[in-house]
Design a protein around this motif. Structure first.
Motif, PDB file in Angstrom:
ATOM      1  N   THR A 192      -7.450   2.575  -1.130  1.00 27.57           N
ATOM      2  CA  THR A 192      -7.214   1.589  -2.183  1.00 27.57           C
ATOM      3  C   THR A 192      -8.511   1.249  -2.903  1.00 27.57           C
ATOM      4  OG1 THR A 192      -7.635  -0.380  -0.826  1.00 27.57           O
ATOM      5  CG2 THR A 192      -5.442   0.615  -0.662  1.00 27.57           C
ATOM      6  N   ASP A 193      -8.388   0.519  -3.985  1.00 29.92           N
ATOM      7  CA  ASP A 193      -9.579   0.110  -4.743  1.00 29.92           C
ATOM      8  C   ASP A 193     -10.497  -0.767  -3.909  1.00 29.92           C
ATOM      9  OD1 ASP A 193      -8.643   1.500  -6.913  1.00 29.92           O
ATOM     10  OD2 ASP A 193      -7.701  -0.249  -7.861  1.00 29.92           O
ATOM     11  N   SER A 194      -9.915  -1.487  -2.943  1.00 27.51           N
ATOM     12  CA  SER A 194     -10.721  -2.400  -2.121  1.00 27.51           C
ATOM     13  C   SER A 194     -11.217  -1.750  -0.828  1.00 27.51           C
ATOM     14  CB  SER A 194      -9.904  -3.651  -1.792  1.00 27.51           C
ATOM     15  OG  SER A 194      -8.687  -3.297  -1.147  1.00 27.51           O
TER      16      SER A 194
ATOM     17  N   ALA B 173      -4.430   4.505   3.859  1.00 29.36           N
ATOM     18  CA  ALA B 173      -4.263   4.255   2.429  1.00 29.36           C
ATOM     19  C   ALA B 173      -5.634   4.072   1.797  1.00 29.36           C
ATOM     20  CB  ALA B 173      -3.398   3.018   2.199  1.00 29.36           C
TER      21      ALA B 173
ATOM     22  N   ILE C 296       0.842  -1.197   0.000  1.00 30.51           N
ATOM     23  CA  ILE C 296       0.000   0.000   0.000  1.00 30.51           C
ATOM     24  C   ILE C 296       0.875   1.243   0.000  1.00 30.51           C
ATOM     25  CG2 ILE C 296      -1.916  -1.105   1.233  1.00 30.51           C
ATOM     26  CD1 ILE C 296      -0.983   0.376   3.772  1.00 30.51           C
ATOM     27  N   THR C 297       0.259   2.368  -0.374  1.00 30.98           N
ATOM     28  CA  THR C 297       0.898   3.680  -0.279  1.00 30.98           C
ATOM     29  C   THR C 297       0.040   4.548   0.626  1.00 30.98           C
ATOM     30  OG1 THR C 297       1.813   3.520  -2.509  1.00 30.98           O
ATOM     31  CG2 THR C 297       1.673   5.721  -1.530  1.00 30.98           C
TER      32      THR C 297
END
Length: 409
Positions: free
Chosen positions: A18-20, A16, A3-4
């Protein structure tokens, strides 16, 4: 999983997006790339792949384990900006914004009051803080947060734990630096009897504590544990609230004094033992209101014993159940209000209706401050400025002072 980190949350966790979904990871900074195992919405067993330029080596050897400091891995400048952003975000949530005065951050090794945990062991005593999110008790002999005078009390505190602790329960030891030595209040210890009282008194004498309170009983008093508030000397009741650092208290007092300006008649709400009331009384008449009788008694005694103060009146009153009404602010030129974390919704509403020309508000909770600030702005006040006061260095905690000016009656 990799992750970023996009930003920090208000508790210091890296976030982070994220798409999820949103993922949280402790100990990371914005822009850092990290890998780890996903447990629910939290990344655990993290390994930093790309560190941030904001990352620094923690100054304390206990940083990775102790639960007391969350942000020693970040630069001071970043932490200051992050704490200000927490306040700005809380204000934005109420549709407010304001200019910010420069943040005041207390230095390392300046904390003058702390609550440590102690437990008796087979070989002696264990004293320290709990590990992060754990019941594990860790010693902190190299703590970079506590004032050296507090660190010097550790042998005496350990002696108290050996005498009055047990191997199955924990003691809470609140130690406060005073002008006369350490003021120690212990809870969770053995029941007092004549033998234990005598032994505790001996420890107090041997280690130079000013006062030792065991549960609800003061078992030893070598010297009055006085605190200086302006030119006044105050003896707070055992365990009473005190600003965490002397530097933080000074910054708050300077902000409050700037906010109220040349006001000659002041009401100080949630006055405590006189942190603001007593110094302000050197130049103005002050009515101090506080809910705890022991604290108002300490304030009143200090005011009566200090020469050169203007008139100080003291009132013991639960401002949550019975806030001051608008007609009780007649002739008041400025109000100071320093409520607990829950804020003071009812008292702020009355204060807004009273149309006091200037209000200095101190808060330890940006969310309830923003709520109360919105109430005052709706009542005709302008939020003139805000200043973050960081007494709790390296933590997620942030305090502030603010000035409100009446613009329409």
């Amino acid at each position: 999983m990799r992750i970023t980190i996009d930003r920090l949350g208000h508790l210091g966790d890296g976030i982070a997006l994220t798409d999820s979904g949103t993922i949280y990871a402790s100990g990371l900074l914005p822009g850092e790339v990290a890998e780890g195992a996903l447990q629910g919405d939290t990344l655990i067993n993290t390994r930093i792949v790309t560190p941030s330029a904001l990352r620094v080596k923690p100054p304390c050897s206990h940083a990775k384990t102790c639960g007391g400091c969350l942000m020693q891995h970040a630069t001071d400048a970043f932490v200051a900006e992050w704490k200000e952003s927490i306040i700005r975000g809380a204000l934005a949530g109420q549709g407010l914004e304001a200019p910010f005065r420069p943040i005041a951050t207390s230095p390392a090794r300046s904390r003058r009051r702390a609550t440590l945990t102690g437990r008796k062991t087979k070989g002696g005593a264990l004293l320290g803080f709990h590990a992060r999110a754990s019941d594990l008790l860790l010693p902190v002999p190299n703590c970079q947060l506590l004032h050296p005078d507090l660190m010097a009390t550790f042998p005496g505190l350990e002696a108290l734990v050996r005498l009055g602790g047990s191997r199955t329960t924990e003691l809470q030891l609140t130690v406060t630096r005073s002008l006369a030595g350490a003021d120690v209040a212990v809870s969770g210890g053995k029941d007092l009897d004549s033998t234990l009282r005598l032994e505790l008194a001996r420890v107090t004498e041997a280690h130079g504590f000013a006062r030792l309170t065991w549960g609800d009983e003061t078992v030893a008093l070598r010297a009055s544990p006085v605190q200086r508030m302006g030119r006044a000397l105050v003896t707070p009741p055992p365990g009473a609230f005190l600003q965490a650092t002397a530097e933080g208290e000074t910054a708050l007092l300077q902000a409050v004094a700037l906010a109220i300006g040349s006001a000659r008649k002041i009401t100080d709400l949630f006055a405590g033992c006189g942190t603001f009331a007593l110094p302000l009384a050197e130049r103005a008449e002050v009515h101090a209101v506080e809910g705890e009788a022991a604290m108002t008694a300490a304030l009143d005694k200090a005011a009566r014993q200090t020469e050169g103060l203007r008139r100080v009146t003291v009132e013991t009153r639960d401002l949550f159940r019975r806030p001051l009404e608008p007609d009780e602010f007649k002739g008041v030129e400025a109000a100071v209000i320093d409520p607990p974390r829950a804020g003071a919704e009812a008292q702020v509403a009355r204060l807004g209706a009273a149309k006091v020309p200037v209000i200095a508000m101190v808060s330890c909770n940006p969310v309830t401050f923003a709520r109360d600030a919105r109430s005052l702005c709706q009542a005709g006040y302008r939020l003139d400025w805000v200043q973050a006061i960081d007494q709790f260095r390296w933590s997620a905690h942030v305090e502030l002072a603010a000035r409100f000016v009446l613009t329409k009656a």
